[in-house]
Design an enzyme around this catalytic site. Structure first.
Site, short mmCIF file in Angstrom:
data_model
loop_
_atom_site.label_atom_id
_atom_site.label_comp_id
_atom_site.label_asym_id
_atom_site.label_seq_id
_atom_site.Cartn_x
_atom_site.Cartn_y
_atom_site.Cartn_z
N ARG A 1 0.81 -1.24 0.00
CA ARG A 1 0.00 0.00 0.00
C ARG A 1 0.84 1.28 0.00
NH1 ARG A 1 -3.13 -2.95 3.71
NH2 ARG A 1 -4.92 -3.89 2.67
N LYS B 1 5.78 23.37 -13.59
CA LYS B 1 4.94 22.18 -13.35
C LYS B 1 4.55 22.10 -11.88
CE LYS B 1 3.75 17.53 -14.33
NZ LYS B 1 3.98 16.31 -15.09
N GLU C 1 -5.71 16.91 -11.42
CA GLU C 1 -6.26 17.28 -12.72
C GLU C 1 -7.77 17.34 -12.72
OE1 GLU C 1 -4.10 15.70 -16.10
OE2 GLU C 1 -5.85 16.01 -17.38
N ARG D 1 -4.81 21.64 -14.13
CA ARG D 1 -3.66 20.82 -14.57
C ARG D 1 -3.77 20.43 -16.04
NH1 ARG D 1 -0.52 15.96 -11.21
NH2 ARG D 1 0.84 15.36 -12.93
N ASN E 1 -1.92 19.72 -21.08
CA ASN E 1 -2.25 18.88 -22.23
C ASN E 1 -2.19 19.65 -23.55
OD1 ASN E 1 -2.69 16.72 -20.54
ND2 ASN E 1 -4.87 17.14 -20.33
N HIS F 1 -2.00 12.57 -29.03
CA HIS F 1 -2.45 11.21 -28.68
C HIS F 1 -3.14 10.54 -29.86
CE1 HIS F 1 -2.41 12.46 -24.17
NE2 HIS F 1 -1.25 11.96 -24.56
N HIS G 1 6.84 10.45 -28.45
CA HIS G 1 5.77 11.26 -27.86
C HIS G 1 6.00 12.76 -28.08
CE1 HIS G 1 2.75 12.71 -25.11
NE2 HIS G 1 3.68 13.34 -24.42
N1 LIG Z 1 3.79 10.51 -15.41
C1 LIG Z 1 3.71 11.56 -16.19
O1 LIG Z 1 3.29 12.65 -15.78
C2 LIG Z 1 4.18 11.43 -17.60
C3 LIG Z 1 4.31 12.56 -18.41
C4 LIG Z 1 4.81 12.41 -19.70
C5 LIG Z 1 5.15 11.16 -20.17
N2 LIG Z 1 5.00 10.06 -19.37
C6 LIG Z 1 5.38 8.73 -19.83
O2 LIG Z 1 6.77 8.75 -20.06
C7 LIG Z 1 7.09 7.73 -21.02
C8 LIG Z 1 8.09 8.29 -22.00
O3 LIG Z 1 9.25 8.66 -21.31
P1 LIG Z 1 10.63 8.94 -22.04
O4 LIG Z 1 10.39 9.82 -23.19
O5 LIG Z 1 11.58 9.34 -21.01
O6 LIG Z 1 10.98 7.52 -22.70
P2 LIG Z 1 11.79 6.25 -22.15
O7 LIG Z 1 11.68 6.09 -20.71
O8 LIG Z 1 11.37 5.11 -23.02
O9 LIG Z 1 13.29 6.63 -22.53
C9 LIG Z 1 13.64 6.81 -23.88
C10 LIG Z 1 14.87 5.95 -24.26
O10 LIG Z 1 16.05 6.57 -23.75
C11 LIG Z 1 16.80 5.64 -22.99
N3 LIG Z 1 17.49 6.44 -21.98
C12 LIG Z 1 16.96 7.02 -20.88
N4 LIG Z 1 17.86 7.79 -20.28
C13 LIG Z 1 19.00 7.71 -21.00
C14 LIG Z 1 20.28 8.30 -20.89
N5 LIG Z 1 20.54 9.19 -19.95
N6 LIG Z 1 21.21 7.97 -21.79
C15 LIG Z 1 20.93 7.10 -22.80
N7 LIG Z 1 19.73 6.53 -22.98
C16 LIG Z 1 18.79 6.84 -22.08
C17 LIG Z 1 15.80 4.66 -22.48
O11 LIG Z 1 16.39 3.44 -22.11
C18 LIG Z 1 14.86 4.56 -23.67
O12 LIG Z 1 15.39 3.66 -24.62
C19 LIG Z 1 5.78 7.28 -21.62
O13 LIG Z 1 5.45 6.02 -21.12
C20 LIG Z 1 4.78 8.32 -21.13
O14 LIG Z 1 3.49 7.79 -20.98
C21 LIG Z 1 4.53 10.19 -18.10
ZN LIG Z 2 3.61 14.94 -23.04
#
Ligand SMILES: NC(=O)c1ccc[n+]([C@@H]2O[C@H](COP(=O)([O-])OP(=O)(O)OC[C@H]3O[C@@H](n4cnc5c(N)ncnc54)[C@H](O)[C@@H]3O)[C@@H](O)[C@H]2O)c1
Ligand SMILES: [Zn+2]
Length: 370
Positions: A133, A239, A249, A253, A257, A264, A277
């Site tokens: 939890r 943020k 949200e 918040r 978007n 999306h 993304h």
């Molecule tokens: N929680 C939230 O508020 C929120 C907001 C936006 C996005 N997200 C989520 O975040 C995800 C996308 O995150 P992302 O863009 O960081 O992608 P990711 O976590 O897939 O990282 C992108 C790539 O970079 C690599 N990588 C990471 N750090 C590195 C570094 N320092 N050096 C070399 N390689 C590195 C990773 O292994 C991966 O292959 C999605 O799942 C999305 O839904 C969440």
């Molecule tokens: Zn985003």
């Protein structure tokens, strides 16, 4: 706070506070912050077992430094490795992480650290929110996107076959450690995708930030450390202010978007394969600006400045031809943010100023064809 530091740390880390009452936390931003993980964690939990969740890509580069810092501060470290990629952000790998936590005898007080991008952050955050939890959670974001966006604000979760982020919890971290230095190993395309979210903050909330990125884009692309620290810090401040006002949200918040309604839909219609993304967000922001212009909410210069900056940053701005017509209407309608058939669409009024417009999906899609 445990002194002295064993490794040379960042000359001057910046700290941003997220003011959420008894769930308030600090975001520490600077070069070398990774090597302060141990002392930083020891300042909020008693040293004991700590569990670091990562993936092979990031783990190979940075796990040893985080582990060394934690051990020097008196922690015993267990690791959990999730394969790299969005396709592993699911319940099967959440269950795998629970098993590993049980094996390591993790308790209610055992901190879970997410070392990686948004995928690891979202998954490990959900694990931390639900194991026993809830156990203390620490974000160590390693992508630009994770440092400016996903590691702050407490959204955690995983995907279902039916859609992205359909399972989740609001669960704030106890600490965020953003090391600017780790961005150097980030593939350039990933860096640029993160920059799209930086530009987003500028458009919706901060004309000065937008102008800074405009003026200093070349140095940003060369990863000037001082500049990056300043930018990451500003995005975290923005943020944090949004999250403080509307953590779950229910209203405000959703301003974050901006560009995301179309993003999306484009991601869905291109099966998450063609665009990162942030790239889809760039397309969505250019689109939202044009739509705002068509509705008389902003002037042409605003649209031109945004499109010019995104283009200079090597980001796409054109809606792909296959994201059009009835398929686009349907994709917009199935977005989980739709209520009563209308989308709370974020429009731009001027660089640094935005507002919501309630729009039907077909009205939005019509703009794509315009
Ligand atoms: N929680 C939230 O508020 C929120 C907001 C936006 C996005 N997200 C989520 O975040 C995800 C996308 O995150 P992302 O863009 O960081 O992608 P990711 O976590 O897939 O990282 C992108 C790539 O970079 C690599 N990588 C990471 N750090 C590195 C570094 N320092 N050096 C070399 N390689 C590195 C990773 O292994 C991966 O292959 C999605 O799942 C999305 O839904 C969440
Ligand atoms: Zn985003």
């Amino acid at each position: 706070m445990t002194e002295p530091r064993s490794t040379p740390a960042s000359a001057d880390p910046a700290t941003v506070q997220v003011g959420l009452g008894d769930r308030a936390y600090s975001i520490v931003i600077g070069t070398g912050v990774l090597d302060e993980t141990g002392p930083q964690l020891a300042a909020i939990v008693r040293p004991g077992l700590a569990v670091v969740v990562s993936n092979p890509t990031v783990g190979r580069l940075y796990r040893a430094r985080v582990t060394a810092s934690l051990e020097a501060a008196g922690f015993r470290v267990a690791g959990i490795e999730i394969p790299d990629g969005e396709e592993h952000k699911n319940l099967a790998w959440v269950a795998f992480a629970y098993e590993r936590l049980i094996e390591a005898h993790a308790e209610r007080s055992t901190p879970v650290l997410a070392l990686g991008g948004g995928v690891i952050g979202d998954l490990a955050g959900f694990v931390a929110a639900t194991y026993l939890r809830g156990v203390p959670f620490v974000q160590v974001p390693t992508t630009l996107l994770a440092q400016v966006d996903s590691s702050v604000g407490g959204k955690t979760g995983v995907n279902l076959p039916a859609g992205k982020n359909l399972i989740g919890a609001f669960y704030q971290p106890r600490l965020v450690l953003g090391d600017i230095g780790v961005l150097q190993s980030l593939p350039r395309r990933q860096f640029l995708a993160g920059l799209a979210e930086v530009i987003k903050y500028g458009v919706i909330l901060d004309a000065e930030l937008f102008a800074l990125v405009e003026a200093e884009l070349d140095r940003i692309l060369q990863q000037d450390a001082g500049l990056l620290r300043r930018i990451v810090r500003r995005c975290c401040e923005l943020k944090a202010a949004v999250v403080e006002r509307d953590e779950r949200e229910s209203d405000h918040r959703a301003i974050l978007n901006f560009g995301h309604t179309l993003a999306h839909a484009v991601e869905t219609l291109t099966e998450y394969k063609r665009f990162l993304h942030g790239e889809a967000v760039a397309i969505g922001m250019a689109f939202a600006a044009r739509l705002s212009r068509a509705r008389g909410l902003c002037d042409e210069t605003t649209v031109e400045r945004l499109v010019a900056l995104l283009t200079r940053a090597g980001l796409p701005v054109a809606v792909p031809p296959d994201a059009a017509g009835p398929a686009l209407v349907l994709a917009i309608e199935t977005d989980k943010k739709v209520a009563g058939g209308k989308v709370k669409f974020v429009c731009v009024e001027a660089i640094g100023r935005s507002r919501f417009e309630l729009l039907a999906a077909d009205v939005i899609a019509a703009q794509a064809a315009a």
